[in-house]
Design an enzyme around this catalytic site. Structure first.
Site, PDB file in Angstrom:
ATOM      1  N   THR A 139       0.835  -1.206   0.000  1.00  0.00           N
ATOM      2  CA  THR A 139       0.000   0.000   0.000  1.00  0.00           C
ATOM      3  C   THR A 139       0.865   1.250   0.000  1.00  0.00           C
ATOM      4  OG1 THR A 139      -1.654   1.261   1.250  1.00  0.00           O
ATOM      5  CG2 THR A 139      -0.160  -0.103   2.512  1.00  0.00           C
ATOM      6  N   ASP A 140       0.341   2.289  -0.590  1.00  0.00           N
ATOM      7  CA  ASP A 140       0.978   3.598  -0.484  1.00  0.00           C
ATOM      8  C   ASP A 140       0.975   4.023   0.980  1.00  0.00           C
ATOM      9  OD1 ASP A 140       1.991   6.154  -1.467  1.00  0.00           O
ATOM     10  OD2 ASP A 140       0.031   6.928  -0.884  1.00  0.00           O
ATOM     11  N   LYS A 141       1.987   4.776   1.390  1.00  0.00           N
ATOM     12  CA  LYS A 141       2.048   5.231   2.782  1.00  0.00           C
ATOM     13  C   LYS A 141       1.488   6.641   2.940  1.00  0.00           C
ATOM     14  CE  LYS A 141       5.894   6.821   4.531  1.00  0.00           C
ATOM     15  NZ  LYS A 141       5.521   8.175   5.058  1.00  0.00           N
ATOM     16  N   THR A 142       2.109   7.610   2.262  1.00  0.00           N
ATOM     17  CA  THR A 142       1.776   9.009   2.503  1.00  0.00           C
ATOM     18  C   THR A 142       0.353   9.320   2.062  1.00  0.00           C
ATOM     19  OG1 THR A 142       4.082   9.621   2.213  1.00  0.00           O
ATOM     20  CG2 THR A 142       2.469  11.385   2.044  1.00  0.00           C
TER      21      THR A 142
ATOM     22  N   THR B 166      -2.247   7.705   2.749  1.00  0.00           N
ATOM     23  CA  THR B 166      -3.081   6.514   2.801  1.00  0.00           C
ATOM     24  C   THR B 166      -3.014   5.888   4.190  1.00  0.00           C
ATOM     25  OG1 THR B 166      -2.723   6.112   0.447  1.00  0.00           O
ATOM     26  CG2 THR B 166      -3.522   4.255   1.755  1.00  0.00           C
TER      27      THR B 166
END
Length: 246
Positions: free
Chosen positions: A7-10, A12
């Site tokens: 998954t994307d972090k920033t 999300t």
């Protein structure tokens, strides 16, 4: 059926709002409350709130991060119910912590107008701004520098503690780096802040002569500022439910 979720972090998993959580200044470690870009929170020293007006070392550090900064904070308006920013999220977080410490951004900028900026670049890993001030009724200039801790420390020959300059010897340098490493191991992004003290030496060459080589030397270390992008409140439960699902 899956074993890995990518998954994307920033934005999300995180709120995409850098927030200063820790400050190292005057050989003291301070905590900062509040999250996001709203200037709501306090700087805490030994369990009690502290402001720039009551702490000269903190005032100098907060002035530096406020002025060596190109971001803008935008209060809630008809289009947004939250504080938003224009510019770099890291710089915005620095501006927010200065406001939490009680500084008035407009007053500080008026007292210390900028005359030149040496922008951040990935080679130097730092940014500098030069400002015009009056000392005992005479014009002078000073510079504020912020950037990667080791790169900034390499330019420092002294440190600022209890309102005065003292040598930055090997023991003091090692102590700063130990604090930096501890913040970094905790997942925080750390910036070092320094200044070139007010003097007439930066007046001699006008503004064209204010270059990296002429400005970024003989600096005085002011402190460290550590920040994080806080996790979104619902993330812990989402991760837990994924684990429960196997």
């Amino acid at each position: 059926c899956t074993t890995v979720i990518c998954t994307d972090k920033t934005g999300t998993l995180t709120q995409n709002e850098m927030t200063v959580t820790d400050v190292y200044v005057g050989e003291r470690e301070l905590k900062v409350t509040g999250a996001g870009y709203a200037p709501e929170g306090q700087v805490i020293a030994q369990g009690r709130p502290v402001t720039a007006s009551a702490d000269a070392d903190l005032a100098l550090l907060m002035s530096a991060v406020l002025l060596c900064n190109d971001s803008r904070l935008l209060p809630p308006n008809g289009e947004s119910t939250r504080w938003t920013i224009l510019g770099d999220p890291t710089e915005a977080a620095l501006k927010v912590v200065a406001l939490k410490a009680g500084l008035n951004a407009a007053e500080v900028a008026e007292q210390c107008p900028r005359v030149r900026v040496l922008p951040f670049d990935s080679r130097r890993k730092r940014m500098s701004t030069i400002h015009q001030v009056m000392i005992d009724g005479r014009p002078a200039r000073l510079a504020y520098v912020k950037g990667a801790p080791r790169e900034v420390l390499d330019l420092c020959t002294s440190r600022w503690v209890n309102g005065r300059e003292s040598p930055l010897d090997d023991e003091a340098r090692a102590k700063v780096l130990a604090v930096n490493d501890r913040y970094a191991r905790a997942g925080l992004r750390v910036l070092a802040v320094a200044w070139r003290q007010p003097g007439r030496d930066l007046l001699a060459s006008g503004t064209a002569g204010l270059t990296v080589d002429s400005v970024e030397k003989g600096l005085t270390f002011l402190g460290l500022v550590a920040m994080t992008d806080p996790a979104r409140p619902e993330v812990a439960a989402a991760v837990e439910s994924a684990h429960r699902a196997g």
